[in-house]
Design a protein around this motif. Sequence first.
Motif, PDB file in Angstrom:
ATOM      1  N   ALA A  76       0.878  -1.165   0.000  1.00  0.00           N
ATOM      2  CA  ALA A  76       0.000   0.000   0.000  1.00  0.00           C
ATOM      3  C   ALA A  76       0.913   1.212   0.000  1.00  0.00           C
ATOM      4  CB  ALA A  76      -0.897  -0.008   1.236  1.00  0.00           C
ATOM      5  N   LEU A  77       1.139   1.756  -1.190  1.00  0.00           N
ATOM      6  CA  LEU A  77       2.180   2.750  -1.363  1.00  0.00           C
ATOM      7  C   LEU A  77       1.623   4.008  -1.992  1.00  0.00           C
ATOM      8  CD1 LEU A  77       4.757   0.305  -2.940  1.00  0.00           C
ATOM      9  CD2 LEU A  77       4.650   1.017  -0.576  1.00  0.00           C
ATOM     10  N   ALA A  78       2.372   5.080  -1.891  1.00  0.00           N
ATOM     11  CA  ALA A  78       1.957   6.337  -2.510  1.00  0.00           C
ATOM     12  C   ALA A  78       3.196   7.108  -2.911  1.00  0.00           C
ATOM     13  CB  ALA A  78       1.093   7.150  -1.544  1.00  0.00           C
ATOM     14  N   GLY A  79       3.623   6.928  -4.144  1.00  0.00           N
ATOM     15  CA  GLY A  79       4.723   7.715  -4.676  1.00  0.00           C
ATOM     16  C   GLY A  79       6.064   7.262  -4.169  1.00  0.00           C
ATOM     17  N   GLY A  80       6.782   8.162  -3.553  1.00  0.00           N
ATOM     18  CA  GLY A  80       8.138   7.896  -3.113  1.00  0.00           C
ATOM     19  C   GLY A  80       9.002   9.093  -3.430  1.00  0.00           C
ATOM     20  N   ALA A  81      10.193   9.150  -2.839  1.00  0.00           N
ATOM     21  CA  ALA A  81      11.076  10.290  -3.049  1.00  0.00           C
ATOM     22  C   ALA A  81      11.734  10.204  -4.428  1.00  0.00           C
ATOM     23  CB  ALA A  81      12.151  10.314  -1.962  1.00  0.00           C
ATOM     24  N   PRO A  82      11.945  11.342  -5.099  1.00  0.00           N
ATOM     25  CA  PRO A  82      12.648  11.320  -6.390  1.00  0.00           C
ATOM     26  C   PRO A  82      14.023  10.689  -6.250  1.00  0.00           C
ATOM     27  CG  PRO A  82      11.700  13.486  -5.937  1.00  0.00           C
ATOM     28  CD  PRO A  82      11.580  12.693  -4.679  1.00  0.00           C
ATOM     29  N   ASP A  83      14.511  10.099  -7.338  1.00  0.00           N
ATOM     30  CA  ASP A  83      15.828   9.479  -7.305  1.00  0.00           C
ATOM     31  C   ASP A  83      16.913  10.544  -7.192  1.00  0.00           C
ATOM     32  OD1 ASP A  83      15.463  10.481  -9.874  1.00  0.00           O
ATOM     33  OD2 ASP A  83      16.788   9.002 -10.756  1.00  0.00           O
ATOM     34  N   LYS A  84      18.110  10.076  -6.842  1.00  0.00           N
ATOM     35  CA  LYS A  84      19.267  10.952  -6.703  1.00  0.00           C
ATOM     36  C   LYS A  84      20.363  10.448  -7.629  1.00  0.00           C
ATOM     37  CE  LYS A  84      18.205  12.275  -1.931  1.00  0.00           C
ATOM     38  NZ  LYS A  84      18.721  12.408  -0.548  1.00  0.00           N
ATOM     39  N   PRO A  85      20.333  10.888  -8.902  1.00  0.00           N
ATOM     40  CA  PRO A  85      21.331  10.404  -9.861  1.00  0.00           C
ATOM     41  C   PRO A  85      22.745  10.647  -9.352  1.00  0.00           C
ATOM     42  CG  PRO A  85      19.615  11.651 -10.965  1.00  0.00           C
ATOM     43  CD  PRO A  85      19.412  11.854  -9.482  1.00  0.00           C
ATOM     44  N   GLY A  86      23.614   9.683  -9.611  1.00  0.00           N
ATOM     45  CA  GLY A  86      24.990   9.801  -9.143  1.00  0.00           C
ATOM     46  C   GLY A  86      25.890   8.810  -9.827  1.00  0.00           C
ATOM     47  N   GLU A  87      27.067   8.635  -9.265  1.00  0.00           N
ATOM     48  CA  GLU A  87      28.096   7.815  -9.885  1.00  0.00           C
ATOM     49  C   GLU A  87      27.693   6.353  -9.999  1.00  0.00           C
ATOM     50  OE1 GLU A  87      32.811   6.624  -9.182  1.00  0.00           O
ATOM     51  OE2 GLU A  87      31.793   8.036  -7.849  1.00  0.00           O
ATOM     52  N   THR A  88      26.988   5.831  -8.991  1.00  0.00           N
ATOM     53  CA  THR A  88      26.621   4.413  -9.032  1.00  0.00           C
ATOM     54  C   THR A  88      25.749   4.110 -10.239  1.00  0.00           C
ATOM     55  OG1 THR A  88      26.751   4.274  -6.614  1.00  0.00           O
ATOM     56  CG2 THR A  88      25.570   2.520  -7.754  1.00  0.00           C
ATOM     57  N   TRP A  89      24.729   4.904 -10.470  1.00  0.00           N
ATOM     58  CA  TRP A  89      23.847   4.694 -11.611  1.00  0.00           C
ATOM     59  C   TRP A  89      24.632   4.810 -12.918  1.00  0.00           C
ATOM     60  CZ3 TRP A  89      20.629   2.540 -14.412  1.00  0.00           C
ATOM     61  CH2 TRP A  89      20.001   3.133 -15.521  1.00  0.00           C
ATOM     62  N   GLU A  90      25.530   5.747 -13.003  1.00  0.00           N
ATOM     63  CA  GLU A  90      26.316   5.913 -14.221  1.00  0.00           C
ATOM     64  C   GLU A  90      27.178   4.671 -14.488  1.00  0.00           C
ATOM     65  OE1 GLU A  90      28.530   9.493 -13.760  1.00  0.00           O
ATOM     66  OE2 GLU A  90      26.745  10.770 -13.723  1.00  0.00           O
ATOM     67  N   LEU A  91      27.761   4.101 -13.440  1.00  0.00           N
ATOM     68  CA  LEU A  91      28.585   2.910 -13.599  1.00  0.00           C
ATOM     69  C   LEU A  91      27.744   1.708 -14.026  1.00  0.00           C
ATOM     70  CD1 LEU A  91      30.881   3.292 -10.457  1.00  0.00           C
ATOM     71  CD2 LEU A  91      31.628   3.400 -12.838  1.00  0.00           C
ATOM     72  N   ILE A  92      26.590   1.534 -13.381  1.00  0.00           N
ATOM     73  CA  ILE A  92      25.712   0.419 -13.734  1.00  0.00           C
ATOM     74  C   ILE A  92      25.228   0.559 -15.178  1.00  0.00           C
ATOM     75  CG2 ILE A  92      23.478  -0.670 -13.256  1.00  0.00           C
ATOM     76  CD1 ILE A  92      23.896   0.120 -10.308  1.00  0.00           C
ATOM     77  N   ARG A  93      24.785   1.751 -15.518  1.00  0.00           N
ATOM     78  CA  ARG A  93      24.281   1.991 -16.879  1.00  0.00           C
ATOM     79  C   ARG A  93      25.344   1.697 -17.928  1.00  0.00           C
ATOM     80  NH1 ARG A  93      23.249   7.945 -17.384  1.00  0.00           N
ATOM     81  NH2 ARG A  93      25.508   7.873 -17.620  1.00  0.00           N
ATOM     82  N   ASP A  94      26.559   2.140 -17.664  1.00  0.00           N
ATOM     83  CA  ASP A  94      27.631   1.952 -18.646  1.00  0.00           C
ATOM     84  C   ASP A  94      28.042   0.494 -18.775  1.00  0.00           C
ATOM     85  OD1 ASP A  94      27.568   4.645 -19.096  1.00  0.00           O
ATOM     86  OD2 ASP A  94      29.371   5.108 -17.926  1.00  0.00           O
ATOM     87  N   GLN A  95      27.902  -0.292 -17.690  1.00  0.00           N
ATOM     88  CA  GLN A  95      28.257  -1.707 -17.760  1.00  0.00           C
ATOM     89  C   GLN A  95      27.160  -2.554 -18.387  1.00  0.00           C
ATOM     90  OE1 GLN A  95      29.934  -3.742 -14.500  1.00  0.00           O
ATOM     91  NE2 GLN A  95      31.597  -2.315 -14.195  1.00  0.00           N
TER      92      GLN A  95
END
Length: 277
Positions: free
Chosen positions: A27-46
């Motif tokens: 039972a959820l409602a939204g959530g906090a916006p993401d915080k783009p950073g180095e981890t996402w960039e590394l995962i995306r590139d791999q």
Amino acid sequence: MTLAASTAIRRIAPLAGLTALILATPALAGGAPDKPGETWELIRDQLWPGQEIADGDAIIDIDTPVRAADAAIVPIEIRITPETGRRVEKMVLLVEENPAPVAAEFTFGEAMGPDVTLSTRLRVNAYSNVRAVATLDDGSLVEVGRFVKASGGCSAPAAKDAEAALAELGRTKVRDFGREGAPTGYREAQVMVRHPQNSGFQVDQVTLLHIPAFFIDEMTVTLDDTELFRMTGGISISEDPALRFTYRDVGATEMKVTSSDTDGGIYQQRFELQTGS
């Protein structure tokens, strides 16, 4: 991309000091916006080297708690509604700061319909973005993330003792919700599999040794022998995996669930659907 890739990128966010790797509807409602950073960039590139991944806010909704009540069972609901004429083919679910960031990879059959609504529960090991990356049938990639405050989910002890968990190992259940609450033309169901989902980071309180990783690594759900979806899973799916989802109302009479785990166990069960409701 496979879960072998997710294991390979454990080094992106190692868990210091460790060396080893419910069934209620959220039972959820939204959530906090993401915080783009180095981890996402590394995962995306791999995982998607050289590929463009567009912002998916227009078609993807992710509901999560801002702060999890229990880091070992964090509920998440994802709704993907592509533009007319497009269909969701795949989705990768990520918990960026987990030791193995890829929680699950889904491949959807046409019986799911063009839209996807799916909820489950995750382990979150540190304050992290939880992100869904969807592949549409034209090959385009879109993503959306939410920031979740939780810690210790991968090393949290199991809710049941080992003997009780093994006694029910692989027991599978389907809850058929029918058309009620589902979008027009769709039905809703929930698949639940009893399994300890040992992450490899939990500690045996008697021996003080790490409990070896042991989890559902693949699940296939079929509708009258037509594949609905296939999930390749990892350590970030919570104990006793539960997936709730919608699918096309095509008058199917049977749903089959087949799961396998990392110790070679195979669990299969067929369920009759209530076609009149």
